[in-house]
Write an enzyme that holds these catalytic residues in place. Structure first.
Site, short mmCIF file in Angstrom:
data_model
loop_
_atom_site.label_atom_id
_atom_site.label_comp_id
_atom_site.label_asym_id
_atom_site.label_seq_id
_atom_site.Cartn_x
_atom_site.Cartn_y
_atom_site.Cartn_z
N LEU A 1 7.63 -24.53 -0.14
CA LEU A 1 6.23 -24.37 0.25
C LEU A 1 6.11 -23.74 1.63
CD1 LEU A 1 3.24 -25.11 -0.40
CD2 LEU A 1 3.65 -27.24 0.84
N ASP A 2 5.35 -22.67 1.74
CA ASP A 2 5.07 -22.02 3.03
C ASP A 2 6.33 -21.48 3.71
OD1 ASP A 2 2.49 -22.79 2.52
OD2 ASP A 2 2.53 -24.49 3.89
N GLU A 3 7.40 -21.31 2.94
CA GLU A 3 8.65 -20.85 3.54
C GLU A 3 9.08 -19.48 3.01
OE1 GLU A 3 10.26 -22.13 5.97
OE2 GLU A 3 9.62 -24.22 6.08
N GLY B 1 1.85 -26.81 5.61
CA GLY B 1 1.26 -27.91 4.84
C GLY B 1 -0.24 -27.95 4.90
#
Lengths: 277, 277, 277, 277
Positions: free
Chosen positions: D221-223, D195
């Site tokens: 997101l960011d995964e 995040g």
């Protein structure tokens, strides 16, 4: 409030911290940061303080001299941007990294000029509105060429001269002209692979890690005081050209880190070593 | 000549270094090493000095208290070996590393005892003539078992309690009994992979680097102040068991480095962070 | 089902993978893992496969020889524990690390014996019920002493001989007796700091990173093929003794990693380099 | 002679290597490089070969399909420069690094355009004669803005879209339009500090190491699958702004390494992980 960097390099003796801090306190100065190092073997004392407040550097220097050993080196530098001149040849990765940092404001310095012995990098440098001087070494004696380079550098009175993959060997005369001012990046993990083409040497030796070394330039090639080093893993699949390509990332990061230390007055030279406070 | 470690944790204000160094100088003490750190945001000042000379710790403490802010924490520790108690479960790599260092004299501490909730490691520990206590948790409430462990630890009055892969969760009561004394090694690069089986979690996430974290134990599991961390590259060929095996080297090195810092009184706790001087 | 490791070291030519895989397929063998490497410069081909199924190594070897170039080196090793003999002197950190791994079952090898030229480590080794032989070199010629060591090693017919900080120089005769079987840990980042006391050399040169190198022993001291290397950051506060203490962690981890590669038959020697598959 | 990259992603079964190598051999093709990986848990087989010779990709593909499992993904890419489009916002360090590499010829790709949601970087990009498009998101719905960006990207039909510190969250629609084509650099050691403002989070947690992660962008997101990671040591003296400055070096190196892997077709996506051959 103005900030100054106080640098002391002296012989260790009892009461040094007390004596210095007494004078700073008496002058109503704040110590924003403070670091000291005592080398027991050589009985040397190093101190770097960031101090703030109203001060007259000449008067403070005089007061400090009175309480410190005679052989002390004391500097009081106003915290401000330093001027640098960059020397290069044909390779652009280290130079380009400096230019990008300069352009974004991340490099806290003024790049006054780039000087090269070839004209390859002119286009790149001029994109960033920085003077580029090509001083060709063709058909010239080493000393004569170097004299021209020295003369050109002096026009800009830089604080620091950065060799950004400048592929020519400097004479003692050059070093004398700019003592403790010349920063070089060597593309190996010194003292391994001194001299020409370290990546070929590293490949030939079959090492599993390669590196880069930023150091002050002295009369002995690749033997100056080391400021920063970093490394990178490689394996048997790397040709020497692969090592060179991978190593470029390390070279530019190491040079950048070392330059940052110089810009913040964090590096003391001590024999053939550095103390970083 | 005796050496002492002076530790100061206080609010930053002008003249701190001057005031402390004045008292040390007046007491004819040498400063062998000195490090300070000021945290600007919180206005905190930390100082660690190794001082030598003839001194009465009580008198020096009193003199320092007079010139330092009221809220200051001041400690004057005679430089000497600390006592440690190790808690373990079944895994031997971290414990074994401590035993080998202890046996060679490299670990500058007295291992007073090893306490475990299983009997697996008795044979290993007793090879080194160290008391081993198995306190089984079978058929017991967590609190009742922990009370026995606390009681046994207290018999040895250790300075530091090392959790060498102790696989049980501690209650706040345990932490209260040994504030800032409990060192744990977590087998991940915290705060990634909190909780059970971090290597399985790391494998599932497909990370390219794994790590280990040594931290003080607080009431929040895996949330205590971090003292040391290190990492290791992995790739798609690693099963989670491969990661665990490779990770063991990092775990023992990180724990060993963190313990060394505690043994030298180098770690200040500051909120949920550490300052290492 | 039994697992075998197939190792091929040969000249590269078209169809090698096809020819080998055809024979494996015809013999109803599974390829559990497979790795190849072609060195373009020298036109060499290396292959390591883990294969499973019912096989007669002699017959398979014969079939492979028929389709591979004449100069090929082909090995088919049953996947099983190797025997090792450890040589040491006085320092215990590398030896101790091996003993702890052995004791926990993590080291996938049989330690048959430890041989040392001093008696210091007897107590440690015997804790783990491993034969310890002290062969003193006092009042002996180098060759005579080495003959005794060679003889003692041969009693155990080890697959690998690990020099765990064995501080004596080996003669070509020793190397001849155990070709590609002797693993050494050198306490520097080779080729930097060849020879005696690398930490003192590193300290004197003022490097910012130190390291350790595991390599095969050849006739040239510290010049054998490198198997594994790792490094550690240091700074001006490190005395050479501090470097030595910090370096011990790197030494034992590097040796342990290199030994693991040998135990899994992952290392090919190629000129003065290694290919690790 | 032309070189092709053969990529196979399929279910593991006996004889795969044999079947593929038979076809390559029958077509008189050379295997210049070859790497395979079998994931035992999922029974998946991955293969990447560089092959040279005269070949018709369509015919070869047909022949390979006949001998490989039905569910196989097979690609035969002519080795050649890929086209990339870069998305940015205001920060220049990652973008600048790509531009410098592009300018020197080190980046083996065509940068077709840079698209940003602010106009800050126009001057920098246009120095290098690359089209710069500012598509402001002011007074627009997220979806409407993104549609404009998608449309502009499609004009250039890039192979890879590089998010060089593009600070906007992408919708699933974006990802659907460019599956396995979008490369992002996240300024933390994922999965730590997902995040916003990871450096602030890292500073608050008091970590001793920070990092950066290059990953494919997916709906979470960011995964997305991680391609490359690297780290950097920090200590208590670092403010979060210091971490950010130091972290920039890691960010650009990690992104550069990940992009290089994509340009060489070395990355297979496998669940939420990557296999790099």
């Amino acid at each position: 409030m103005k900030e100054y960097i106080l640098l002391i390099d002296t012989i260790d003796e009892k009461g040094l911290v007390y004596n210095v801090s007494k004078i700073l306190f008496a002058n109503h100065l704040n110590i924003e940061q403070n670091a000291e190092f005592v080398d027991k073997n050589s009985n040397k004392f190093f101190m770097r303080s960031i101090i703030s407040g109203e001060l007259n550097p000449d008067i403070l220097l005089k007061e400090l001299k009175e309480v410190l050993p005679k052989e002390s080196t004391i500097k009081i530098n106003l915290k401000s941007k330093k001027d640098i001149v960059i020397l290069a040849t044909k390779e652009s990765h280290v130079l380009g990294d400096l230019l990008i940092r300069y352009n974004s404001g991340e490099l806290d310095a003024n790049i006054k000029a780039v000087i090269a012995n070839h004209d390859y990098l002119r286009d790149l440098v001029e994109k960033f509105d920085i003077p580029f001087h090509c001083i060709s070494a063709d058909d010239m004696e080493r000393e004569a060429h170097e004299d021209l380079v020295i003369e050109k550098i002096k026009e800009y009175s830089p604080d620091i001269i950065v060799l950004a993959k400048y592929m020519r060997i400097l004479t003692p005369k050059f070093v004398e002209n700019f003592p403790k001012q010349v920063l070089n990046i060597h593309h190996s993990f010194l003292p391994a692979f001194i001299g020409a083409n370290p990546y070929k040497q590293a490949h030939h030796r079959g090492v599993k890690i390669i590196g880069a070394t930023a150091h002050y330039v002295t009369d002995d090639l690749d033997e100056g005081p080391i400021i920063a080093q970093d490394v990178l893993r490689v394996d048997h699949t790397y040709s020497w050209e692969d090592m060179r390509r991978a190593g470029r990332n390390v070279e530019k990061v190491v040079l950048s880190n070392a330059l940052q230390l110089l810009l913040e007055d964090k590096v003391f030279v001590f024999g053939n070593k550095t103390v970083i406070l």
